[in-house]
Design a protein around this motif. Structure first.
Motif, PDB file in Angstrom:
ATOM      1  N   MET A   1      -9.000  10.664   0.061  1.00  0.00           N
ATOM      2  CA  MET A   1      -9.945  11.485   0.826  1.00  0.00           C
ATOM      3  C   MET A   1     -10.591  10.607   1.825  1.00  0.00           C
ATOM      4  O   MET A   1     -11.373   9.728   1.550  1.00  0.00           O
ATOM      5  CB  MET A   1     -10.614  12.468  -0.017  1.00  0.00           C
ATOM      6  N   ASN A   2     -10.558  11.476   3.082  1.00  0.00           N
ATOM      7  CA  ASN A   2     -11.444  10.995   4.188  1.00  0.00           C
ATOM      8  C   ASN A   2     -13.021  11.290   3.593  1.00  0.00           C
ATOM      9  O   ASN A   2     -13.244  12.073   3.130  1.00  0.00           O
ATOM     10  CB  ASN A   2     -11.039  11.375   5.459  1.00  0.00           C
ATOM     11  N   PHE A   3     -13.714  10.447   4.439  1.00  0.00           N
ATOM     12  CA  PHE A   3     -15.228  10.588   4.170  1.00  0.00           C
ATOM     13  C   PHE A   3     -15.616  11.908   4.917  1.00  0.00           C
ATOM     14  O   PHE A   3     -16.569  12.639   4.319  1.00  0.00           O
ATOM     15  CB  PHE A   3     -15.980   9.342   4.801  1.00  0.00           C
ATOM     16  N   LEU A   4     -15.316  12.066   6.217  1.00  0.00           N
ATOM     17  CA  LEU A   4     -15.712  13.350   6.907  1.00  0.00           C
ATOM     18  C   LEU A   4     -14.492  13.924   7.764  1.00  0.00           C
ATOM     19  O   LEU A   4     -13.929  13.178   8.236  1.00  0.00           O
ATOM     20  CB  LEU A   4     -17.118  12.888   7.921  1.00  0.00           C
ATOM     21  N   LYS A   5     -14.644  15.263   7.970  1.00  0.00           N
ATOM     22  CA  LYS A   5     -13.625  15.833   8.722  1.00  0.00           C
ATOM     23  C   LYS A   5     -14.698  16.998   9.613  1.00  0.00           C
ATOM     24  O   LYS A   5     -15.651  17.538   8.676  1.00  0.00           O
ATOM     25  CB  LYS A   5     -12.554  16.637   8.186  1.00  0.00           C
ATOM     26  N   ALA A   6     -14.377  17.005  10.533  1.00  0.00           N
ATOM     27  CA  ALA A   6     -15.156  17.875  11.598  1.00  0.00           C
ATOM     28  C   ALA A   6     -14.517  18.247  12.728  1.00  0.00           C
ATOM     29  O   ALA A   6     -13.378  17.577  13.248  1.00  0.00           O
ATOM     30  CB  ALA A   6     -16.428  17.349  11.805  1.00  0.00           C
ATOM     31  N   LYS A   7     -15.021  19.287  13.715  1.00  0.00           N
ATOM     32  CA  LYS A   7     -14.669  19.131  15.210  1.00  0.00           C
ATOM     33  C   LYS A   7     -15.692  18.474  15.784  1.00  0.00           C
ATOM     34  O   LYS A   7     -16.620  18.925  15.809  1.00  0.00           O
ATOM     35  CB  LYS A   7     -14.266  20.760  15.592  1.00  0.00           C
ATOM     36  N   TRP A   8     -15.111  17.715  16.809  1.00  0.00           N
ATOM     37  CA  TRP A   8     -16.115  17.208  17.873  1.00  0.00           C
ATOM     38  C   TRP A   8     -15.787  17.815  18.945  1.00  0.00           C
ATOM     39  O   TRP A   8     -14.922  17.944  19.864  1.00  0.00           O
ATOM     40  CB  TRP A   8     -16.044  15.873  18.105  1.00  0.00           C
TER      41      TRP A   8
ATOM     42  N   ASP B   1     -26.089  -9.288   6.397  1.00  0.00           N
ATOM     43  CA  ASP B   1     -24.870 -10.500   6.514  1.00  0.00           C
ATOM     44  C   ASP B   1     -23.501  -9.967   6.509  1.00  0.00           C
ATOM     45  O   ASP B   1     -22.424 -10.382   6.434  1.00  0.00           O
ATOM     46  CB  ASP B   1     -25.075 -11.560   5.600  1.00  0.00           C
ATOM     47  N   LYS B   2     -23.238  -8.474   6.442  1.00  0.00           N
ATOM     48  CA  LYS B   2     -22.038  -7.923   6.302  1.00  0.00           C
ATOM     49  C   LYS B   2     -21.693  -6.801   7.603  1.00  0.00           C
ATOM     50  O   LYS B   2     -22.675  -6.635   8.371  1.00  0.00           O
ATOM     51  CB  LYS B   2     -22.090  -6.893   4.855  1.00  0.00           C
ATOM     52  N   THR B   3     -20.492  -6.738   7.690  1.00  0.00           N
ATOM     53  CA  THR B   3     -19.990  -5.968   8.629  1.00  0.00           C
ATOM     54  C   THR B   3     -18.963  -4.774   8.215  1.00  0.00           C
ATOM     55  O   THR B   3     -18.027  -5.319   7.300  1.00  0.00           O
ATOM     56  CB  THR B   3     -19.010  -6.373   9.779  1.00  0.00           C
ATOM     57  N   PHE B   4     -19.434  -3.533   8.293  1.00  0.00           N
ATOM     58  CA  PHE B   4     -18.704  -2.441   7.837  1.00  0.00           C
ATOM     59  C   PHE B   4     -17.809  -1.842   8.833  1.00  0.00           C
ATOM     60  O   PHE B   4     -17.973  -1.804  10.005  1.00  0.00           O
ATOM     61  CB  PHE B   4     -19.448  -1.397   7.215  1.00  0.00           C
ATOM     62  N   GLU B   5     -16.608  -1.571   8.688  1.00  0.00           N
ATOM     63  CA  GLU B   5     -15.537  -1.010   9.568  1.00  0.00           C
ATOM     64  C   GLU B   5     -14.929   0.455   8.972  1.00  0.00           C
ATOM     65  O   GLU B   5     -14.762   0.416   7.526  1.00  0.00           O
ATOM     66  CB  GLU B   5     -14.256  -1.857   9.578  1.00  0.00           C
ATOM     67  N   TYR B   6     -14.914   1.214   9.792  1.00  0.00           N
ATOM     68  CA  TYR B   6     -14.527   2.642   9.442  1.00  0.00           C
ATOM     69  C   TYR B   6     -13.361   3.241  10.536  1.00  0.00           C
ATOM     70  O   TYR B   6     -13.684   2.720  11.807  1.00  0.00           O
ATOM     71  CB  TYR B   6     -15.302   3.652   9.201  1.00  0.00           C
TER      72      TYR B   6
ATOM     73  N   LYS C   1     -15.460   3.555   4.596  1.00  0.00           N
ATOM     74  CA  LYS C   1     -15.714   2.382   5.076  1.00  0.00           C
ATOM     75  C   LYS C   1     -15.102   1.146   4.177  1.00  0.00           C
ATOM     76  O   LYS C   1     -14.854   1.522   3.151  1.00  0.00           O
ATOM     77  CB  LYS C   1     -17.290   2.066   5.299  1.00  0.00           C
ATOM     78  N   THR C   2     -14.766   0.088   5.044  1.00  0.00           N
ATOM     79  CA  THR C   2     -14.479  -0.962   4.091  1.00  0.00           C
ATOM     80  C   THR C   2     -15.201  -2.432   4.783  1.00  0.00           C
ATOM     81  O   THR C   2     -15.870  -2.120   5.943  1.00  0.00           O
ATOM     82  CB  THR C   2     -13.142  -1.572   4.576  1.00  0.00           C
ATOM     83  N   THR C   3     -15.249  -3.466   4.247  1.00  0.00           N
ATOM     84  CA  THR C   3     -16.143  -4.602   4.395  1.00  0.00           C
ATOM     85  C   THR C   3     -15.151  -5.421   5.310  1.00  0.00           C
ATOM     86  O   THR C   3     -13.820  -5.673   4.709  1.00  0.00           O
ATOM     87  CB  THR C   3     -16.641  -5.288   3.416  1.00  0.00           C
ATOM     88  N   ILE C   4     -15.312  -6.109   6.238  1.00  0.00           N
ATOM     89  CA  ILE C   4     -14.529  -6.801   6.879  1.00  0.00           C
ATOM     90  C   ILE C   4     -15.138  -8.359   6.870  1.00  0.00           C
ATOM     91  O   ILE C   4     -16.316  -8.628   6.869  1.00  0.00           O
ATOM     92  CB  ILE C   4     -14.182  -6.519   8.571  1.00  0.00           C
TER      93      ILE C   4
END
Length: 231
Positions: free
Chosen positions: A1-8, A167-172, A225-228
């Motif tokens: 399941m995705n974290f968020l769904k919306a209309k922008w 010291d981390k980078t998150f990607e989504y 999100k994932t950690t890269i």
């Protein structure tokens, strides 16, 4: 399941050329600044969230709301993404979830928006330290494509977000169809960048935008999100 769904909806993107050295302290590990035509950009962006679901749930009174953010552009390998200096919303629960789960830089402020489809005029307003901040545009009625390899495509077609946290980078990933735009006829910017975003960005008070983009937006999904790490 995705974290968020919306209309922008009704996105206004006000774009400035910036010295890349200013942004280096904000660049997440394993990403690099992204350039268009050898220029580095930062954008003031306003839009509406509509029909918002977080983890498939609609939270009462948190379904439709405004957001204004200041963002810049990075790359990770072949992925092109954005990094947010700050994101402003009117709902404290949104701020708590985004900062707690995604380690973003949200703040909660009183906000409102202008949405006059009859006049083709759109805008966003918020308050910082009881001082009103706002921007608005008036557009042509008809849509036009965003041209391939244009500055507008560079600004609009970034489909990843990156967050620097310790010291981390998150990607989504942000998924949405290609947008069309409306030509800008007139605009007004009444924003104290120093008041809203700090002394580092105060110089933008005196800089003319390189471009302004308006798009009606679309349905959007934001993935978990994932950690890269270094590749």
């Amino acid at each position: 399941m995705n974290f968020l769904k919306a209309k922008w909806k009704n996105l206004i993107l006000i774009n400035y050329v910036i010295d890349p050295k200013i942004l280096l302290p904000y660049v997440p590990k394993h990403t690099t600044l992204d350039f268009y035509d050898n220029k580095c950009y930062i954008s003031l962006v306003g839009f509406l969230f509509e029909d918002t679901k977080v983890l498939g749930i609609k939270f009462p009174k948190h379904i439709n709301f405004e957001e204004v953010n200041l963002r810049f552009y990075v790359k990770h390998n072949e992925k092109r993404g954005v990094v947010f200096i700050k994101e402003i919303v009117p709902k404290p629960l949104i701020t708590s979830i985004a900062n707690g789960i995604y380690h973003e830089h949200y703040e909660t402020h009183e906000m409102s928006h202008l949405n006059s489809e009859e006049m083709n005029t759109y805008g966003y307003q918020w308050k910082v330290n009881d001082k009103s901040q706002s921007f608005r545009v008036t557009t042509k009625e008809s849509h036009i494509p965003i041209e391939e390899n244009s500055e507008a495509e560079f600004i609009a077609e970034h489909y990843y977000g990156y967050t620097k946290h310790k010291d981390k980078t998150f990607e989504y990933e942000v998924k949405h169809p290609t947008w069309h735009q409306k030509q800008i006829l007139d605009y007004n910017i009444n924003v104290d960048f120093g008041e809203t975003y700090g002394k580092t960005f105060e110089f933008l008070n005196h800089v003319k935008p390189s471009s302004i983009i308006f798009t009606e937006g679309s349905q959007v999904s934001v993935e978990n999100k994932t950690t890269i790490n270094a590749d």
